[in-house]
Design a protein around this motif. Structure first.
Motif, PDB file in Angstrom:
ATOM      1  N   ALA A   1       0.977  -1.272   0.093  1.00  0.00           N
ATOM      2  CA  ALA A   1      -0.207  -0.008   0.028  1.00  0.00           C
ATOM      3  C   ALA A   1       0.854   1.221  -0.135  1.00  0.00           C
ATOM      4  CB  ALA A   1      -0.959   0.057   1.348  1.00  0.00           C
ATOM      5  N   LEU A   2       2.043   1.111   0.447  1.00  0.00           N
ATOM      6  CA  LEU A   2       2.882   2.370   0.737  1.00  0.00           C
ATOM      7  C   LEU A   2       3.402   2.749  -0.864  1.00  0.00           C
ATOM      8  CD1 LEU A   2       5.204   1.579   3.823  1.00  0.00           C
ATOM      9  CD2 LEU A   2       3.513   3.155   3.768  1.00  0.00           C
ATOM     10  N   ALA A   3       3.495   1.942  -1.692  1.00  0.00           N
ATOM     11  CA  ALA A   3       3.860   2.090  -3.056  1.00  0.00           C
ATOM     12  C   ALA A   3       2.836   2.140  -4.039  1.00  0.00           C
ATOM     13  CB  ALA A   3       4.922   0.805  -3.365  1.00  0.00           C
ATOM     14  N   ALA A   4       1.704   1.414  -3.856  1.00  0.00           N
ATOM     15  CA  ALA A   4       0.716   1.185  -4.648  1.00  0.00           C
ATOM     16  C   ALA A   4       0.032   2.559  -5.108  1.00  0.00           C
ATOM     17  CB  ALA A   4      -0.443   0.319  -4.273  1.00  0.00           C
ATOM     18  N   PRO A   5      -0.097   2.808  -6.473  1.00  0.00           N
ATOM     19  CA  PRO A   5      -0.938   3.804  -6.714  1.00  0.00           C
ATOM     20  C   PRO A   5      -2.138   3.911  -6.279  1.00  0.00           C
ATOM     21  CG  PRO A   5      -0.397   2.846  -8.615  1.00  0.00           C
ATOM     22  CD  PRO A   5       0.516   2.136  -7.367  1.00  0.00           C
ATOM     23  N   ALA A   6      -3.155   4.905  -5.763  1.00  0.00           N
ATOM     24  CA  ALA A   6      -4.248   4.797  -5.219  1.00  0.00           C
ATOM     25  C   ALA A   6      -4.622   3.488  -4.388  1.00  0.00           C
ATOM     26  CB  ALA A   6      -5.308   4.946  -6.349  1.00  0.00           C
ATOM     27  N   GLY A   7      -3.565   2.997  -3.663  1.00  0.00           N
ATOM     28  CA  GLY A   7      -3.884   1.786  -2.880  1.00  0.00           C
ATOM     29  C   GLY A   7      -4.279   0.512  -3.421  1.00  0.00           C
ATOM     30  N   ASP A   8      -3.934   0.448  -4.837  1.00  0.00           N
ATOM     31  CA  ASP A   8      -4.237  -0.756  -5.558  1.00  0.00           C
ATOM     32  C   ASP A   8      -3.079  -1.530  -5.929  1.00  0.00           C
ATOM     33  OD1 ASP A   8      -5.528  -2.790  -7.188  1.00  0.00           O
ATOM     34  OD2 ASP A   8      -5.847  -1.321  -8.881  1.00  0.00           O
ATOM     35  N   PRO A   9      -3.047  -2.852  -5.256  1.00  0.00           N
ATOM     36  CA  PRO A   9      -1.713  -3.497  -5.214  1.00  0.00           C
ATOM     37  C   PRO A   9      -1.996  -4.423  -6.616  1.00  0.00           C
ATOM     38  CG  PRO A   9      -3.108  -4.737  -3.451  1.00  0.00           C
ATOM     39  CD  PRO A   9      -3.795  -3.288  -4.216  1.00  0.00           C
ATOM     40  N   SER A  10      -2.767  -4.666  -7.329  1.00  0.00           N
ATOM     41  CA  SER A  10      -3.212  -5.663  -8.026  1.00  0.00           C
ATOM     42  C   SER A  10      -1.959  -5.803  -9.159  1.00  0.00           C
ATOM     43  CB  SER A  10      -4.462  -5.311  -8.920  1.00  0.00           C
ATOM     44  OG  SER A  10      -4.468  -3.991  -9.621  1.00  0.00           O
TER      45      SER A  10
ATOM     46  N   ALA B   1       1.173  -5.519  -8.383  1.00  0.00           N
ATOM     47  CA  ALA B   1       1.989  -6.525  -7.667  1.00  0.00           C
ATOM     48  C   ALA B   1       1.510  -8.070  -7.780  1.00  0.00           C
ATOM     49  CB  ALA B   1       2.280  -5.875  -6.327  1.00  0.00           C
ATOM     50  N   LEU B   2       0.490  -8.150  -7.516  1.00  0.00           N
ATOM     51  CA  LEU B   2      -0.241  -9.527  -7.232  1.00  0.00           C
ATOM     52  C   LEU B   2      -0.183 -10.388  -8.737  1.00  0.00           C
ATOM     53  CD1 LEU B   2      -3.171  -8.945  -4.668  1.00  0.00           C
ATOM     54  CD2 LEU B   2      -0.615  -9.476  -4.228  1.00  0.00           C
ATOM     55  N   GLU B   3      -0.295  -9.559  -9.847  1.00  0.00           N
ATOM     56  CA  GLU B   3      -0.102 -10.245 -11.096  1.00  0.00           C
ATOM     57  C   GLU B   3       1.200 -10.535 -11.444  1.00  0.00           C
ATOM     58  OE1 GLU B   3      -1.286  -8.862 -15.794  1.00  0.00           O
ATOM     59  OE2 GLU B   3      -1.831  -7.657 -14.108  1.00  0.00           O
ATOM     60  N   ALA B   4       2.182  -9.690 -11.003  1.00  0.00           N
ATOM     61  CA  ALA B   4       3.564 -10.144 -10.951  1.00  0.00           C
ATOM     62  C   ALA B   4       3.739 -11.230 -10.430  1.00  0.00           C
ATOM     63  CB  ALA B   4       4.396  -8.947 -10.597  1.00  0.00           C
ATOM     64  N   TYR B   5       3.568 -11.399  -8.993  1.00  0.00           N
ATOM     65  CA  TYR B   5       3.974 -12.348  -8.191  1.00  0.00           C
ATOM     66  C   TYR B   5       2.665 -12.899  -7.525  1.00  0.00           C
ATOM     67  CZ  TYR B   5       8.456 -10.713  -8.532  1.00  0.00           C
ATOM     68  OH  TYR B   5       9.920 -10.416  -9.069  1.00  0.00           O
ATOM     69  N   PRO B   6       1.760 -13.807  -8.212  1.00  0.00           N
ATOM     70  CA  PRO B   6       0.599 -14.330  -7.646  1.00  0.00           C
ATOM     71  C   PRO B   6       0.584 -14.931  -6.254  1.00  0.00           C
ATOM     72  CG  PRO B   6       0.752 -15.130  -9.686  1.00  0.00           C
ATOM     73  CD  PRO B   6       1.983 -14.462  -9.417  1.00  0.00           C
ATOM     74  N   ALA B   7       1.868 -15.330  -5.866  1.00  0.00           N
ATOM     75  CA  ALA B   7       2.118 -16.181  -4.456  1.00  0.00           C
ATOM     76  C   ALA B   7       2.130 -15.164  -3.377  1.00  0.00           C
ATOM     77  CB  ALA B   7       3.674 -16.642  -4.436  1.00  0.00           C
TER      78      ALA B   7
ATOM     79  N   VAL C   1      10.580  -6.455  -4.820  1.00  0.00           N
ATOM     80  CA  VAL C   1      10.757  -6.147  -6.215  1.00  0.00           C
ATOM     81  C   VAL C   1       9.242  -5.671  -6.699  1.00  0.00           C
ATOM     82  CG1 VAL C   1      10.880  -7.069  -8.648  1.00  0.00           C
ATOM     83  CG2 VAL C   1      12.516  -7.525  -6.941  1.00  0.00           C
ATOM     84  N   ALA C   2       8.226  -6.150  -6.130  1.00  0.00           N
ATOM     85  CA  ALA C   2       6.809  -6.041  -6.262  1.00  0.00           C
ATOM     86  C   ALA C   2       6.694  -4.462  -6.043  1.00  0.00           C
ATOM     87  CB  ALA C   2       5.711  -6.834  -5.616  1.00  0.00           C
ATOM     88  N   ARG C   3       6.845  -4.153  -4.956  1.00  0.00           N
ATOM     89  CA  ARG C   3       7.097  -2.612  -4.374  1.00  0.00           C
ATOM     90  C   ARG C   3       7.768  -1.735  -5.397  1.00  0.00           C
ATOM     91  NH1 ARG C   3       9.432  -1.047   0.816  1.00  0.00           N
ATOM     92  NH2 ARG C   3       7.830   0.768   0.476  1.00  0.00           N
ATOM     93  N   ALA C   4       8.894  -2.102  -5.897  1.00  0.00           N
ATOM     94  CA  ALA C   4       9.512  -1.124  -6.998  1.00  0.00           C
ATOM     95  C   ALA C   4       8.526  -1.191  -8.184  1.00  0.00           C
ATOM     96  CB  ALA C   4      10.658  -1.939  -7.258  1.00  0.00           C
ATOM     97  N   LEU C   5       7.770  -2.421  -8.793  1.00  0.00           N
ATOM     98  CA  LEU C   5       6.945  -2.331  -9.903  1.00  0.00           C
ATOM     99  C   LEU C   5       5.935  -1.304  -9.545  1.00  0.00           C
ATOM    100  CD1 LEU C   5       6.936  -6.079 -10.341  1.00  0.00           C
ATOM    101  CD2 LEU C   5       8.117  -4.253 -11.853  1.00  0.00           C
ATOM    102  N   LEU C   6       5.202  -1.447  -8.367  1.00  0.00           N
ATOM    103  CA  LEU C   6       4.245  -0.400  -8.122  1.00  0.00           C
ATOM    104  C   LEU C   6       4.529   1.157  -8.118  1.00  0.00           C
ATOM    105  CD1 LEU C   6       2.309  -2.249  -5.319  1.00  0.00           C
ATOM    106  CD2 LEU C   6       1.493  -2.066  -7.661  1.00  0.00           C
ATOM    107  N   ALA C   7       5.757   1.351  -7.423  1.00  0.00           N
ATOM    108  CA  ALA C   7       6.309   2.770  -7.368  1.00  0.00           C
ATOM    109  C   ALA C   7       6.491   3.191  -8.820  1.00  0.00           C
ATOM    110  CB  ALA C   7       7.402   2.748  -6.490  1.00  0.00           C
ATOM    111  N   ALA C   8       7.252   2.398  -9.732  1.00  0.00           N
ATOM    112  CA  ALA C   8       7.592   2.664 -10.978  1.00  0.00           C
ATOM    113  C   ALA C   8       6.339   2.960 -12.045  1.00  0.00           C
ATOM    114  CB  ALA C   8       8.369   1.664 -11.872  1.00  0.00           C
TER     115      ALA C   8
END
Length: 246
Positions: free
Chosen positions: A101-110, A112-118, A140-147
């Motif tokens: 949530a700290l990195a997700a735009p508008a609080g949407d982590p989808s 990151a979960l698509e990148a790493y379903p686990a 890495v998922a956090r970095a993807l969201l931030a980017a």
């Protein structure tokens, strides 16, 4: 290729020890660049200097033409630079969901979960309780969201596949390459060129004792920088901890 971020004559010191001896690097936009080298070669120090995580003793760092040598790390982050260190890349007392949530735009982590379903089943767990590979996926998922929340970001990742299984490591390399194709400037530090990234369009700089010794595309003749078949992402060599400083 358009240079996005560059260092010229950069020296980094840790007390009396000089880790970088006047490094020159030009890192192009929309490109995946690999910094490779043995422990102690200086690849981590290059990432830290680019991120503003360590002071530059001499030389300059320029980002899109602007001298950012003295710009603080959090100001670089606000401008779109994301640094994933090899250690302490997460908030251990926060849950996976809170870290995202700290990195997700508008609080949407989808994304990151698509990148790493686990990670989906791990959302309620605190980051400190995850395995090493799970923690790396989360970082890495956090970095993807931030980017994803920034136009043309800079993403710096130190040992991105540390402790990951070969299958997850291959997914991670694909994600980083995808970021670059989407316009990000991506720089990853590894001990050797991953076989999954040994292809045209991926740039390689080998560091030896704090200096750039070799630069090329990640194709032949870089075979000497490739891991041997027994040295996959999960091998003892590739998972070995690097000595400080690097």
């Amino acid at each position: 290729m358009t240079v996005d971020i560059a260092m010229s004559g950069v020296k980094v010191r840790y007390g009396p020890l000089e880790a970088l001896h006047g490094v020159d690097l030009a890192l192009p936009a929309a490109t995946l660049t690999l910094l490779v080298g043995r422990n102690g070669s200086g690849r981590t120090s290059v990432l830290r200097a680019l991120a503003g995580a360590v002071p530059v003793a001499a030389g300059t760092v320029r980002w899109r033409g602007e001298d950012v040598t003295r710009m603080r790390a959090h100001d670089r982050a606000r401008r779109g630079l994301c640094f994933v260190p090899d250690e302490r890349a997460l908030y251990g007392t926060l849950t996976v969901a809170e870290n995202l949530a700290l990195a997700a735009p508008a609080g949407d982590p989808s994304a990151a979960l698509e990148a790493y379903p686990a990670l989906a089943v791990l959302l309620p767990r605190t980051a400190a309780t995850l395995s090493g590979g799970e923690q790396r996926q989360l970082a890495v998922a956090r970095a993807l969201l931030a980017a994803g929340a920034r136009p043309d970001p800079v993403v710096l990742v130190d040992e991105p596949v540390q402790a990951m299984s070969p299958e997850v490591a291959a997914r991670t390399y694909g994600l980083l390459a995808g970021l670059a194709r989407a316009g990000a400037t991506v720089v990853a530090a590894e001990q050797r060129v991953p076989r999954a990234l040994a292809r045209p369009g991926v740039l390689v700089h080998e560091l030896v004792r704090g200096r750039v010794a070799f630069s090329a595309e990640a194709v032949e003749p870089v075979a000497a920088l490739l891991p041997r078949p027994s040295e996959g992402p999960g091998s003892s060599r590739s998972a070995a901890r690097s000595e400080w400083p690097r």
